[in-house]
Design a protein around this motif. Structure first.
Motif, PDB file in Angstrom:
ATOM      1  N   GLU A 271      -6.570 -12.699  -0.184  1.00 50.06           N
ATOM      2  CA  GLU A 271      -6.315 -12.475  -2.293  1.00 50.06           C
ATOM      3  C   GLU A 271      -5.486 -11.124  -1.879  1.00 50.06           C
ATOM      4  OE1 GLU A 271      -6.830 -13.894  -6.189  1.00 50.06           O
ATOM      5  OE2 GLU A 271      -7.847 -14.646  -4.735  1.00 50.06           O
ATOM      6  N   THR A 272      -6.868 -10.361  -1.907  1.00 49.49           N
ATOM      7  CA  THR A 272      -6.911  -8.928  -1.952  1.00 49.49           C
ATOM      8  C   THR A 272      -5.799  -8.014  -1.516  1.00 49.49           C
ATOM      9  OG1 THR A 272      -9.221  -8.230  -2.070  1.00 49.49           O
ATOM     10  CG2 THR A 272      -8.150  -6.562  -1.518  1.00 49.49           C
ATOM     11  N   TYR A 273      -5.253  -8.765   0.452  1.00 46.67           N
ATOM     12  CA  TYR A 273      -4.223  -7.880   0.936  1.00 46.67           C
ATOM     13  C   TYR A 273      -2.630  -8.607  -0.111  1.00 46.67           C
ATOM     14  CZ  TYR A 273      -1.185  -7.522   4.275  1.00 46.67           C
ATOM     15  OH  TYR A 273       0.551  -7.230   5.182  1.00 46.67           O
ATOM     16  N   TRP A 274      -2.858  -9.783  -0.101  1.00 47.60           N
ATOM     17  CA  TRP A 274      -1.617 -10.567  -0.421  1.00 47.60           C
ATOM     18  C   TRP A 274      -1.224  -9.539  -2.405  1.00 47.60           C
ATOM     19  CZ3 TRP A 274       1.899 -11.146   2.135  1.00 47.60           C
ATOM     20  CH2 TRP A 274       2.301 -12.159   3.831  1.00 47.60           C
ATOM     21  N   ARG A 275      -2.293  -9.500  -2.591  1.00 46.61           N
ATOM     22  CA  ARG A 275      -1.630  -8.663  -4.313  1.00 46.61           C
ATOM     23  C   ARG A 275      -1.470  -7.286  -4.174  1.00 46.61           C
ATOM     24  NH1 ARG A 275      -2.745 -11.886  -8.504  1.00 46.61           N
ATOM     25  NH2 ARG A 275      -3.946 -13.600  -8.797  1.00 46.61           N
ATOM     26  N   GLN A 276      -1.883  -6.941  -3.349  1.00 47.22           N
ATOM     27  CA  GLN A 276      -1.028  -5.072  -2.989  1.00 47.22           C
ATOM     28  C   GLN A 276       0.001  -5.357  -2.328  1.00 47.22           C
ATOM     29  OE1 GLN A 276      -4.117  -2.192  -2.258  1.00 47.22           O
ATOM     30  NE2 GLN A 276      -5.706  -4.171  -1.727  1.00 47.22           N
ATOM     31  N   ALA A 277       0.432  -6.426  -1.524  1.00 46.14           N
ATOM     32  CA  ALA A 277       1.465  -6.405  -0.589  1.00 46.14           C
ATOM     33  C   ALA A 277       2.737  -6.540  -1.497  1.00 46.14           C
ATOM     34  CB  ALA A 277       1.419  -6.812   1.175  1.00 46.14           C
ATOM     35  N   VAL A 278       2.035  -7.769  -2.296  1.00 45.65           N
ATOM     36  CA  VAL A 278       2.884  -8.611  -3.195  1.00 45.65           C
ATOM     37  C   VAL A 278       3.082  -8.103  -4.720  1.00 45.65           C
ATOM     38  CG1 VAL A 278       5.204 -10.060  -3.480  1.00 45.65           C
ATOM     39  CG2 VAL A 278       4.736  -9.386  -0.485  1.00 45.65           C
ATOM     40  N   ASP A 279       3.503  -8.250  -5.704  1.00 47.97           N
ATOM     41  CA  ASP A 279       2.656  -8.044  -6.986  1.00 47.97           C
ATOM     42  C   ASP A 279       4.277  -9.102  -7.201  1.00 47.97           C
ATOM     43  OD1 ASP A 279       2.270  -8.108  -9.182  1.00 47.97           O
ATOM     44  OD2 ASP A 279       2.031  -5.909  -9.024  1.00 47.97           O
ATOM     45  N   ILE A 280       3.536 -10.193  -7.167  1.00 47.06           N
ATOM     46  CA  ILE A 280       4.381 -11.458  -7.398  1.00 47.06           C
ATOM     47  C   ILE A 280       4.108 -11.510  -9.476  1.00 47.06           C
ATOM     48  CG2 ILE A 280       4.265 -14.161  -8.083  1.00 47.06           C
ATOM     49  CD1 ILE A 280       5.680 -12.653  -5.046  1.00 47.06           C
ATOM     50  N   ASP A 281       3.408 -11.169  -9.666  1.00 43.54           N
ATOM     51  CA  ASP A 281       2.541 -10.802 -11.340  1.00 43.54           C
ATOM     52  C   ASP A 281       3.417 -10.122 -11.909  1.00 43.54           C
ATOM     53  OD1 ASP A 281       0.924 -12.797 -11.087  1.00 43.54           O
ATOM     54  OD2 ASP A 281      -0.653 -11.601 -10.695  1.00 43.54           O
ATOM     55  N   PHE A 282       4.236  -8.752 -11.243  1.00 41.36           N
ATOM     56  CA  PHE A 282       5.243  -8.090 -12.041  1.00 41.36           C
ATOM     57  C   PHE A 282       6.155  -8.796 -12.007  1.00 41.36           C
ATOM     58  CE2 PHE A 282       8.337  -5.174 -10.714  1.00 41.36           C
ATOM     59  CZ  PHE A 282       7.805  -3.811 -11.583  1.00 41.36           C
ATOM     60  N   LEU A 283       6.719  -9.661 -10.482  1.00 44.94           N
ATOM     61  CA  LEU A 283       8.136  -9.721 -10.687  1.00 44.94           C
ATOM     62  C   LEU A 283       8.214 -10.641 -11.845  1.00 44.94           C
ATOM     63  CD1 LEU A 283       8.711 -10.609  -7.185  1.00 44.94           C
ATOM     64  CD2 LEU A 283       8.972  -8.296  -8.450  1.00 44.94           C
ATOM     65  N   VAL A 284       7.095 -11.679 -12.233  1.00 47.90           N
ATOM     66  CA  VAL A 284       6.937 -12.380 -13.236  1.00 47.90           C
ATOM     67  C   VAL A 284       7.486 -11.915 -14.655  1.00 47.90           C
ATOM     68  CG1 VAL A 284       6.266 -14.409 -14.303  1.00 47.90           C
ATOM     69  CG2 VAL A 284       5.816 -14.285 -11.801  1.00 47.90           C
ATOM     70  N   ALA A 285       6.645 -10.637 -14.583  1.00 47.11           N
ATOM     71  CA  ALA A 285       7.096  -9.593 -15.574  1.00 47.11           C
ATOM     72  C   ALA A 285       7.971  -9.248 -16.263  1.00 47.11           C
ATOM     73  CB  ALA A 285       5.758  -8.999 -15.988  1.00 47.11           C
ATOM     74  N   GLU A 286       8.507  -9.369 -15.186  1.00 44.94           N
ATOM     75  CA  GLU A 286      10.061  -8.652 -15.170  1.00 44.94           C
ATOM     76  C   GLU A 286      11.195  -9.081 -14.675  1.00 44.94           C
ATOM     77  OE1 GLU A 286      10.814  -4.749 -14.476  1.00 44.94           O
ATOM     78  OE2 GLU A 286       8.373  -4.694 -15.333  1.00 44.94           O
ATOM     79  N   GLY A 287      11.059 -10.658 -14.738  1.00 44.14           N
ATOM     80  CA  GLY A 287      11.721 -11.238 -15.053  1.00 44.14           C
ATOM     81  C   GLY A 287      12.588 -12.500 -14.138  1.00 44.14           C
ATOM     82  N   VAL A 288      12.630 -10.927 -12.972  1.00 51.92           N
ATOM     83  CA  VAL A 288      13.442 -12.203 -11.837  1.00 51.92           C
ATOM     84  C   VAL A 288      13.048 -12.491 -10.666  1.00 51.92           C
ATOM     85  CG1 VAL A 288      13.893  -9.043 -11.612  1.00 51.92           C
ATOM     86  CG2 VAL A 288      12.107 -10.313 -10.529  1.00 51.92           C
ATOM     87  N   VAL A 289      11.634 -12.937 -11.594  1.00 51.09           N
ATOM     88  CA  VAL A 289      11.354 -14.795 -10.740  1.00 51.09           C
ATOM     89  C   VAL A 289      10.676 -15.658 -12.611  1.00 51.09           C
ATOM     90  CG1 VAL A 289       8.651 -15.773  -9.418  1.00 51.09           C
ATOM     91  CG2 VAL A 289      10.426 -13.705  -8.509  1.00 51.09           C
ATOM     92  N   ASP A 290      11.091 -16.892 -11.614  1.00 52.64           N
ATOM     93  CA  ASP A 290      10.196 -17.318 -12.913  1.00 52.64           C
ATOM     94  C   ASP A 290       8.680 -18.063 -12.825  1.00 52.64           C
ATOM     95  OD1 ASP A 290      12.706 -18.128 -14.473  1.00 52.64           O
ATOM     96  OD2 ASP A 290      13.274 -19.281 -13.093  1.00 52.64           O
ATOM     97  N   PRO A 291       7.731 -18.593 -13.904  1.00 53.25           N
ATOM     98  CA  PRO A 291       6.484 -18.644 -13.595  1.00 53.25           C
ATOM     99  C   PRO A 291       6.171 -19.758 -12.621  1.00 53.25           C
ATOM    100  CG  PRO A 291       6.892 -17.949 -16.609  1.00 53.25           C
ATOM    101  CD  PRO A 291       8.132 -18.268 -15.470  1.00 53.25           C
ATOM    102  N   GLU A 292       7.820 -20.704 -13.177  1.00 51.60           N
ATOM    103  CA  GLU A 292       6.927 -21.296 -12.287  1.00 51.60           C
ATOM    104  C   GLU A 292       7.243 -21.727 -10.862  1.00 51.60           C
ATOM    105  OE1 GLU A 292      10.740 -24.477 -11.844  1.00 51.60           O
ATOM    106  OE2 GLU A 292      11.226 -24.169 -13.273  1.00 51.60           O
ATOM    107  N   ASP A 293       7.636 -20.420 -10.226  1.00 55.11           N
ATOM    108  CA  ASP A 293       7.185 -19.874  -9.110  1.00 55.11           C
ATOM    109  C   ASP A 293       6.734 -19.319  -8.490  1.00 55.11           C
ATOM    110  OD1 ASP A 293      10.302 -21.941  -8.409  1.00 55.11           O
ATOM    111  OD2 ASP A 293      11.393 -19.666  -9.424  1.00 55.11           O
TER     112      ASP A 293
END
Length: 328
Positions: A271-293
Motif C-alpha cells: 500500500e505504501t508504494y502504490w499510494r505514492q506511485a498513484v494517488d487515486i484519492d486525488f483523482l477522485v477528489a479532482e472529479g476525473v475518477v468516480d468514487p465507485e471506481d
C-alpha cells in the motif's frame, strides 16, 4: 489401367482398378523434372532464377512477405491463435495473473548487486552516476520482500488448486525476471504447471527458468499478449513496478470501469508504494475518477492476505473460485 478383379464382394462383371498409391506414380508427370538445357545452355540459369525469386516462395513460408504491412492482420491472427490452441489443448480454464517489476530480485541477487556497486564506488568515490545507482540498489534491496511475497502467494495458489483437474487454476505471468520469476518459481516450488507470456523485444527478454516449457509463449504484439492475460484470469495481483506494470494495471481497470471486462479482484501489493506511485484519492477528489471506481481494487501486504481476499471477493460475487473450499 489395372483392371484386375479385386477379391471380395465385387461382382465378377465389374472390372474395378486397384486404388492408386496416394503419393507414388509408375510414370512421372511431365513437370516433375525441369526443362533440359540440351538445346539452350541458358535454361538452367533461368530456371534457377525463377525458383530463387521471392515471388515464387510459398506464401506461408515466405517470412519476408509475412513481415510486410499488408499481412499484419494475418500476423495478429496467428499470434493469437497459436497460444489459444495450445492453452485449450492443455485444458487451461482459469488463471491468476501476477504483474510486477522485472528489477525486483531475490535477496541474494540484490545483495550481490549492492556489493558490486560498493566495490566500484570504492575505486571512484566521486562518480555521481555510481552513487545514484547505489542509492537505487539499496531501494531494490528493501523491495526484495515483494519477491518473497510473490513466490509465497503463487505457491499458496498452486497448493490450493492441487485438488482440481490439471490446468483448472494456474499462475500466469509475463514470463520475464523479477516479480514474474518469483510467481512462476512459487508455482514451480509447489510442483504445479504455470504459464509465461513472453514478448519479442528489440533487446531479448529471456524467459525465466521456472515456467512450464510447454506453457511458455512468445508474442509479437503486446495487444495480443494482453488479451491472453485477461481471457482466463480470475484475479490480477499487481506488485510494485514501472511503466509496464502500470500499463497492464490501468488497462485492466479501464476495461472493468467501462464494463468491457467483468469486474474481478485486483489486488495492489504494498500500500505504501502504490499510494505514492498513484494517488487515486486525488483523482477522485479532482472529479476525473468516480468514487465507485476507487473500489475496483484494494491493497494487501502478505501472500495470505492476497489469497484470502481474492477468495472472499469471489464468494461475495457469487463466482466462487474452483479451489476455494472455505466456508462463508
Amino acid at each position: 489401367m489395372n483392371n484386375k478383379r479385386i477379391p471380395g464382394d465385387t461382382p465378377a462383371t465389374v472390372k474395378m482398378p486397384v486404388p492408386p498409391h496416394p503419393q507414388q506414380r509408375h510414370a512421372p508427370l511431365p513437370w516433375s523434372q525441369p526443362k533440359s538445357d540440351r538445346h539452350d545452355a541458358s535454361i538452367d540459369a533461368r530456371t534457377r532464377a525463377i525458383l530463387e525469386s521471392p515471388s515464387y516462395r510459398q506464401a506461408d513460408q515466405d517470412i519476408d512477405y509475412l513481415n510486410t504491412d499488408a499481412t499484419r492482420g494475418t500476423r495478429l491472427q496467428i499470434d493469437y491463435q497459436k497460444a489459444e490452441n495450445l492453452l485449450t489443448e492443455h485444458n487451461i480454464q482459469h488463471t491468476i495473473v501476477v504483474f510486477g517489476s522485472t528489477r525486483i530480485t531475490d535477496e541474494e541477487t540484490a545483495h550481490a548487486n549492492l556489493q558490486a556497486l560498493n566495490q566500484q564506488l570504492a575505486q571512484t568515490p566521486d562518480d555521481a552516476i555510481l552513487q545514484q545507482r547505489l542509492k537505487v540498489a539499496r531501494q531494490l534491496l528493501i523491495k526484495c520482500r515483494y519477491y518473497d511475497v510473490a513466490r509465497q502467494f503463487a505457491r499458496r495458489v498452486s497448493e490450493a488448486s492441487k485438488i482440481l483437474p490439471d490446468g483448472q487454476l494456474l499462475i500466469m505471468t509475463g514470463g520475464g525476471p523479477g516479480i514474474m520469476e518469483a510467481a512462476n518459481r512459487g508455482a514451480f516450488d509447489a510442483g504445479s504447471k504455470n504459464i509465461g507470456l513472453n514478448i519479442n523485444l528489440p533487446h531479448e527478454q529471456y524467459p525465466n527458468p521456472y515456467i512450464t516449457p510447454e506453457l511458455c509463449f512468445r508474442f509479437h504484439y503486446f495487444a495480443v499478449r494482453k488479451l491472453h492475460f485477461l481471457l482466463r484470469t480470475r484475479a490480477l495481483v499487481v506488485f510494485p513496478g514501472g511503466f509496464g506494470t502500470l500499463d497492464e494495471l490501468f488497462e485492466t481497470l479501464t476495461l472493468m470501469q467501462t464494463r468491457k471486462l467483468r469486474p474481478m479482484p485486483v489486488v495492489l501489493v504494498g500500500e505504501t508504494y502504490w499510494r505514492q506511485a498513484v494517488d487515486i484519492d486525488f483523482l477522485v477528489a479532482e472529479g476525473v475518477v468516480d468514487p465507485e471506481d476507487r473500489d475496483l481494487f484494494w491493497y494487501a501486504e502478505t501472500a495470505e492476505e492476497i489469497w484470502e481476499s481474492i477468495c472472499r471477493w469471489h464468494r461475495l460475487n457469487g463466482t466462487r473460485l474452483p479451489c476455494d473450499c472455505s466456508d462463508d
